[in-house]
Write an enzyme that holds these catalytic residues in place. Structure first.
Site, PDB file in Angstrom:
ATOM      1  N   GLU A   1      14.788  30.842  34.008  1.00 34.39           N
ATOM      2  CA  GLU A   1      14.369  31.803  33.225  1.00 34.39           C
ATOM      3  C   GLU A   1      14.848  32.899  32.839  1.00 34.39           C
ATOM      4  OE1 GLU A   1      11.754  30.731  31.195  1.00 34.39           O
ATOM      5  OE2 GLU A   1      11.457  28.923  32.097  1.00 34.39           O
TER       6      GLU A   1
ATOM      7  N   TYR B   1       6.566  37.761  30.199  1.00 27.56           N
ATOM      8  CA  TYR B   1       6.939  36.432  29.789  1.00 27.56           C
ATOM      9  C   TYR B   1       7.474  35.544  31.095  1.00 27.56           C
ATOM     10  CZ  TYR B   1       9.664  32.610  28.933  1.00 27.56           C
ATOM     11  OH  TYR B   1      10.377  30.984  29.023  1.00 27.56           O
TER      12      TYR B   1
ATOM     13  N   ASP C   1       7.148  33.530  24.465  1.00 26.83           N
ATOM     14  CA  ASP C   1       8.468  33.986  23.997  1.00 26.83           C
ATOM     15  C   ASP C   1       8.745  33.773  22.451  1.00 26.83           C
ATOM     16  OD1 ASP C   1       9.017  31.358  23.491  1.00 26.83           O
ATOM     17  OD2 ASP C   1      10.953  31.288  25.217  1.00 26.83           O
TER      18      ASP C   1
HETATM   19  N1  ADE Z   1      13.744  28.868  27.159  1.00 30.05           N
HETATM   20  C1  ADE Z   1      12.865  29.773  28.090  1.00 30.05           C
HETATM   21  N2  ADE Z   1      12.555  29.164  29.150  1.00 30.05           N
HETATM   22  C2  ADE Z   1      13.100  27.599  28.976  1.00 30.05           C
HETATM   23  C3  ADE Z   1      13.071  26.689  29.927  1.00 30.05           C
HETATM   24  N3  ADE Z   1      12.645  26.734  31.142  1.00 30.05           N
HETATM   25  N4  ADE Z   1      13.628  25.361  29.524  1.00 30.05           N
HETATM   26  C4  ADE Z   1      14.110  25.427  28.232  1.00 30.05           C
HETATM   27  N5  ADE Z   1      14.163  26.514  27.510  1.00 30.05           N
HETATM   28  C5  ADE Z   1      13.608  27.897  27.727  1.00 30.05           C
END
Ligand code: ADE
Length: 345
Positions: free
Chosen positions: A51, A132, A150
Site C-alpha cells: 500500500e 487511506y 483512493d
Molecule cells: N492500489 C492501491 N493499493 C492496491 C493494491 N493493494 N492492489 C492493487 N492496486 C492498488
C-alpha cells in the site's frame, strides 16, 4: 444518503464481489479470492508495504520494488533492523522519499510493539499511515469493515453517482457512501474489487462500460459521458525551478556523490552535487576546480514544482563511489543527469 440511493445501490457489493471472483488480478502482494475463501491469511507487513509503495505509483512500477524489498527483508523485523541508507537506496526511483523514511520509522515502531495494531484508529497512529492506508490495511490484513478510498475509488463513485458539485465536498460524500456499502463479511475483497474495477474497467480516459458489473446502476453511464467524471477544479500549473547539477567522474567510472540532508526534498537520499535551485537560473557553483563542460538539461516533475537542471560533467583523478551502485541508489532526477553525462562510447 437518502432512501432512493440506498435502494439504488442495494446489490452493488454482491455484483462487485461476483465480478471480482471471476476477474481478480493476480498480484504478488494479494491473497486472491480463491485462497481467501480457503482461509489463507495475509501478512500485514506485506499488505502495508504494498500500500505504501502503491500510493501514487503504478502497479507495474511498484511490483519490481515490492519483490526486491520482500526478498531482501522478508519480515517486518528484518526491515526494522535494516540500515537507513540501504532502505533509501532500495527505494530510489519510487519517488516521495519522505515515505521511505516513514516506512522505516513505522517498521521500527511495529517491531518494538511486537504486533501490528489491527484497527483503523490504531493504524492511523503509526508514521506514514494516513486515512487511506489505515483503511486499506485494516480491511485487507485484518478483515475490518473499513473502506480504502483512493483516487480510483473516487473516480468509480463520482461516476456511479454522477457527482457535479464542488469536488472537495463531493469527495467527502462519496467516502461516506463507500463506507456505508462495505460488507461486514468480506471487506477485503470489496476493497480489492474496487481497486481492480478502477484500474481495469472504470479507467480515467476510456472506461470499458460494457464490461462493468455496475453499469445498470451508474448515473454517469446513463448520461452517456462517464469519462467526464470526476469533475475536478482545474489545476494551477506547477512553477519551474532552475539549477545546475555536477557529475564528476573519478577513476574506474566512479562518481562523486553526497548524502542529502534528512529534511527537505529527496531528504536522506544519495545525490549528485547541485547549485541552489531558483526561479531564475543561478550562477554555477562548481563543487571543485575541473574541466567542467555542459552536456545538456534534465527535467523532472516533483509534487509542487518542476525542476530543470543544466548538467555539467568533468573528470578528476580521485576515486569516488562505485558507478553501478551509485546509479541504482540515485533518485530519478539524478539518475537522468548521470545518464546524460556518461561518455557515449
Ligand atoms: N492500489 C492501491 N493499493 C492496491 C493494491 N493493494 N492492489 C492493487 N492496486 C492498488
Amino acid at each position: 444518503m437518502n432512501m432512493d440511493e440506498k435502494l439504488h445501490f442495494a446489490d452493488l457489493s454482491d455484483r462487485l464481489l461476483d465480478w471480482y471472483a471471476a476477474s481478480a488480478r493476480e498480484l504478488p502482494w494479494r491473497i486472491g479470492p480463491t485462497d481467501r475463501a480457503k482461509g489463507v491469511k495475509p501478512d500485514p507487513y506485506r499488505v502495508w508495504l504494498a500500500e505504501i509503495m502503491l500510493q501514487q505509483t503504478t502497479v507495474p512500477h511498484a511490483t519490481r520494488y515490492y519483490l526486491a524489498f520482500t526478498q531482501r527483508w522478508p519480515r517486518i523485523e528484518d526491515l526494522a533492523a535494516a540500515k537507513d541508507e540501504d532502505v533509501m537506496a532500495a527505494w530510489a526511483g519510487l519517488g516521495y522519499y519522505a515515505r521511505a523514511r516513514n516506512l522505516l520509522k513505522c517498521a521500527r515502531e511495529v517491531a518494538v510493539l511486537g504486533a501490528w495494531p489491527d484497527s483503523v484508529e490504531g493504524l492511523r497512529k503509526l508514521p506514514g499511515i494516513g486515512p487511506y492506508t489505515a483503511g486499506a490495511v485494516a480491511a485487507l490484513a485484518f478483515g475490518r469493515q473499513a473502506a480504502a478510498v483512493d483516487g480510483n475509488v473516487d473516480r468509480v463513485f463520482a461516476r456511479l453517482m454522477a457527482l457535479k458539485g464542488e469536488w472537495k465536498l463531493e469527495k467527502e460524500r462519496l467516502k461516506a457512501e463507500v463506507e456505508d456499502l462495505v460488507p461486514a463479511d468480506r471487506p477485503a475483497e470489496f476493497a480489492e474489487a474496487l481497486m481492480d474495477l478502477g484500474a481495469t474497467v472504470c479507467t480515467p480516459k476510456s472506461p470499458n462500460c460494457l464490461l462493468c458489473p455496475l453499469r445498470s446502476m451508474c448515473a454517469a453511464q446513463a448520461e452517456g459521458q462517464p469519462q467526464r467524471y470526476p469533475i475536478k477544479p482545474k489545476k494551477t500549473p506547477k512553477p519551474t525551478r532552475l539549477g545546475h547539477v555536477y557529475v564528476l567522474f573519478g577513476e574506474g567510472g566512479s562518481v562523486m556523490t553526497e548524502r542529502r540532508p534528512d529534511k527537505g526534498l529527496l531528504g536522506g537520499m544519495l545525490g549528485l552535487p547541485t547549485s541552489d535551485w531558483a526561479d531564475a537560473l543561478p550562477a554555477s557553483q562548481f563543487p571543485s576546480q575541473a574541466n567542467w563542460e555542459a552536456v545538456g538539461e534534465v527535467r523532472h516533475v516533483f509534487t509542487h514544482f518542476a525542476l530543470t537542471l543544466t548538467v555539467w560533467r568533468a573528470d578528476a583523478d580521485q576515486s569516488y563511489s562505485d558507478p553501478q551502485q551509485t546509479a541504482d541508489a540515485l533518485p530519478s532526477v539524478f539518475a537522468k543527469a548521470l545518464k546524460l553525462a556518461l561518455p557515449t562510447r
